[in-house]
Each structure stands twice: as C-alpha cells, then as structure tokens.
Design an enzyme around this catalytic site. Structure first.
Site, PDB file in Angstrom:
ATOM      1  N   HIS A  47      -4.558   8.077 -54.202  1.00 33.45           N
ATOM      2  CA  HIS A  47      -5.341   8.936 -53.309  1.00 33.45           C
ATOM      3  C   HIS A  47      -4.438   9.777 -52.408  1.00 33.45           C
ATOM      4  CE1 HIS A  47      -8.222   9.161 -49.649  1.00 33.45           C
ATOM      5  NE2 HIS A  47      -8.692   9.980 -50.590  1.00 33.45           N
ATOM      6  N   GLU A  74      -4.627  12.188 -56.757  1.00 35.13           N
ATOM      7  CA  GLU A  74      -5.771  12.946 -56.235  1.00 35.13           C
ATOM      8  C   GLU A  74      -5.290  13.834 -55.104  1.00 35.13           C
ATOM      9  OE1 GLU A  74      -9.276  13.312 -53.279  1.00 35.13           O
ATOM     10  OE2 GLU A  74      -7.255  12.471 -53.050  1.00 35.13           O
ATOM     11  N   ASP A  76      -6.473  17.388 -52.216  1.00 28.92           N
ATOM     12  CA  ASP A  76      -7.503  18.155 -51.525  1.00 28.92           C
ATOM     13  C   ASP A  76      -7.002  19.586 -51.361  1.00 28.92           C
ATOM     14  OD1 ASP A  76      -9.288  15.801 -50.606  1.00 28.92           O
ATOM     15  OD2 ASP A  76      -7.327  15.249 -49.821  1.00 28.92           O
ATOM     16  N   HIS A  89      -6.074  17.791 -46.488  1.00 31.92           N
ATOM     17  CA  HIS A  89      -7.370  17.104 -46.444  1.00 31.92           C
ATOM     18  C   HIS A  89      -8.264  17.650 -45.345  1.00 31.92           C
ATOM     19  CE1 HIS A  89     -10.232  14.020 -45.074  1.00 31.92           C
ATOM     20  NE2 HIS A  89     -10.362  13.779 -46.364  1.00 31.92           N
ATOM     21  N   GLU A 157      -9.684  18.064 -55.805  1.00 28.83           N
ATOM     22  CA  GLU A 157     -10.884  18.178 -54.974  1.00 28.83           C
ATOM     23  C   GLU A 157     -10.918  19.491 -54.195  1.00 28.83           C
ATOM     24  OE1 GLU A 157     -13.233  16.028 -51.255  1.00 28.83           O
ATOM     25  OE2 GLU A 157     -11.719  14.909 -52.377  1.00 28.83           O
TER      26      GLU A 157
END
Length: 298
Positions: A47, A74, A76, A89, A157
């Site tokens: 993450h 992962e 952002d 993020h 994301e």
C-alpha cells in the site's frame, strides 16, 4: 485510500466507448528484479509502496517493496496547478512534505495550488525518517519508469478525481505512453481503482479492456450494477464478511470473469488470516511482510 466507503452510485454508462490507442513500441528491458515471493491467492499488495518502512508514495517505498520481494504496489494520483500528475495521497502537501517550511504563506497547501516545479523542491522523506531526507514527490511519469524498472505490477488509484476534471483520460494517456496499456500489461499487471464510481465508469468507457476496481462496500443488492463497469469491489477489511465476499464472487464483471475483491488496509497477522479466510483475492497492506508471513503460517 481513505478509510471510508464512497456513497453508492449505480447509474450506468452508455454503450459507446472511446478507446485510446495502445503504445506501439516497447522500451529496452531493465535489469532483472529479484525473485518475488509466491503469493497467488490472495495477492499481497504493498500500500503506497512498503509504506510502513519507507515514506509513502515515493520511489523509495516501491523500491523497498521490490527488495522485500513484492511485485504488487498501490499508489495515489493527483494533479498540480500546471497539470502534471503526481503521486500523493492527500489533496494537501502538508502531512508528508516540508511545504509549510518552504512556502509558509501558501496555506492550506493544496496539491492543486502548486506547480510541478514547486512540488519538485519539497522534501517528501524527512517526515518519515532522517535517512530519507531529500526524497521527492514523484511525478506519475517518473513513478511509472521506476515501476517498470522494478518489474512490478500496479494498483493505480485516481484520488479525488472530482477535483481534477479529465484526469482519467490524462492518466490513461501517460500509462499508454509508458507502455502500460499494451496487451501484456493490461492482462496481468494493472488495476485502476477509485472511490468515485463515476471515475471508474469513465476509465471503463475510455479503455474497456483495462481492469477496474471500485473502492467501497456497496449493498449486496447493488453489486450487479457495479459489476457492469468494475472488475473488483475493493472494501475496507472491517466492512466485509465471508458472505459478502461470496456475493461478490457469485457475479461476473465486465470482462466475463468472476468479480474480485481486494481488501484494505490490513497490517496485522490476525486480520490478514481473517480476510484470507473470507476468500478475498488480494490484501492491500502497509506491512506486506507481516501479511505474507501470516498467510504462510496459517
């Protein structure tokens, strides 16, 4: 990802699809990465990179995940004042950089209020530890180069896409130019997700071949509507059960395969074992080594 579910949205896209062309050329092969650990089901996803051990959403964090043997990471993505996509993020730079120190009169320090050049001057590592002093906020282009060099796979994301009109098309263009929308990457190395159902629908409309995920926990009765444009329902681990996972797996997504679930953010052994017991397809974690060990010992 924020630890909250997005509001349920079930309106469906029209039938038309605007398809971006795939990259026509391949780049030279980078050095071979170390062998990754075997974790077929559930997958273990680092993450924001291995963010318990290096500053989140930095190149250092995905490099750390690579050294630990994890292929899936992962991130952002948000957009700067002058239109550059960067890996961050929060929609503010305050928590993970020294922006207050360098730009004291620019509160509330929103990503969208700073140029890419200004953000490139920020220290995105010292907040985490002195050994990471000088780590930078990567642009999406820089990040994709490193993920490719590391032979990693990506859960990508779009963060708060409602703040950045058109970010889906822009992000897909960068992925295409980086070689990430060819058949090989689309088949096995990329998932695009968002808390915004509209954003996920937009990605599916522009590139119906790309695997997509909706972040949230829709009611079971609403899952068939989501399955028309999302291949995954990615829910916080505190909101799911074995029955909910079974309801997801009972449906087929837009590519005719069973709907999947990646759950987040699982950072301890008991919850990793619990989620795996539910039958989830992936576990997103700040501590991938802890999750891997728990699954091996279970």
């Amino acid at each position: 990802m924020y630890a909250r579910a997005a509001a349920t949205t079930v309106a469906l896209l029209g039938a038309g699809a605007l398809v971006l062309p795939t990259a026509a050329t391949a780049t030279a092969q980078p050095p071979t990465a170390p062998a990754a650990a075997r974790h077929d089901r559930p997958l273990v996803v680092a993450h924001r990179g291995a963010s318990a051990y290096a500053p989140e959403n930095t190149l250092a964090a995905i490099d750390k995940a690579r050294r630990m043997g994890f292929r899936w990471v992962e991130n952002d993505v948000q957009r700067t004042k002058d239109g550059e996509l960067v890996i961050m993020h929060d929609d503010t730079l305050k928590r993970t950089t020294n922006v207050e120190e360098l730009f004291p009169d620019r509160a509330p320090w929103k990503v969208a209020d700073f140029t890419a050049a200004e953000i490139a001057t920020l220290d995105a590592g010292s907040w985490f530890g002195p050994e990471y002093a000088g780590e930078r906020v990567p642009t999406l282009k820089q990040y994709m180069r490193r993920v490719s060099q590391n032979h990693q796979k990506l859960v990508f994301e779009f963060k708060k896409p409602e703040l950045y009109p058109g970010i889906e098309r822009q992000g897909l263009r960068i992925l295409r130019d980086a070689g990430w929308l060819d058949k090989h990457h689309v088949k096995s190395k990329l998932v695009i997700q968002s808390f915004s159902a509209d954003s996920v629908k937009t990605v599916h409309k522009l590139r119906p071949d790309v695997k997509t995920g909706f972040l949230g926990t829709p009611a079971v009765a609403d899952l068939p509507a989501y399955a028309r444009f999302a291949d995954q329902i990615n829910s916080t681990h505190t909101s799911i059960s074995a029955d909910y996972v079974s309801a997801i797996h009972a449906l087929k997504g837009p590519h005719g395969k069973p709907l999947e679930i990646f759950t987040w953010t699982v950072n301890d052994a008991p919850n990793a074992v619990r989620a795996a017991g539910f039958g989830v397809d992936g576990i997103i974690t700040n501590k991938p080594d802890v999750v891997r060990k728990a699954l091996r010992e279970d």
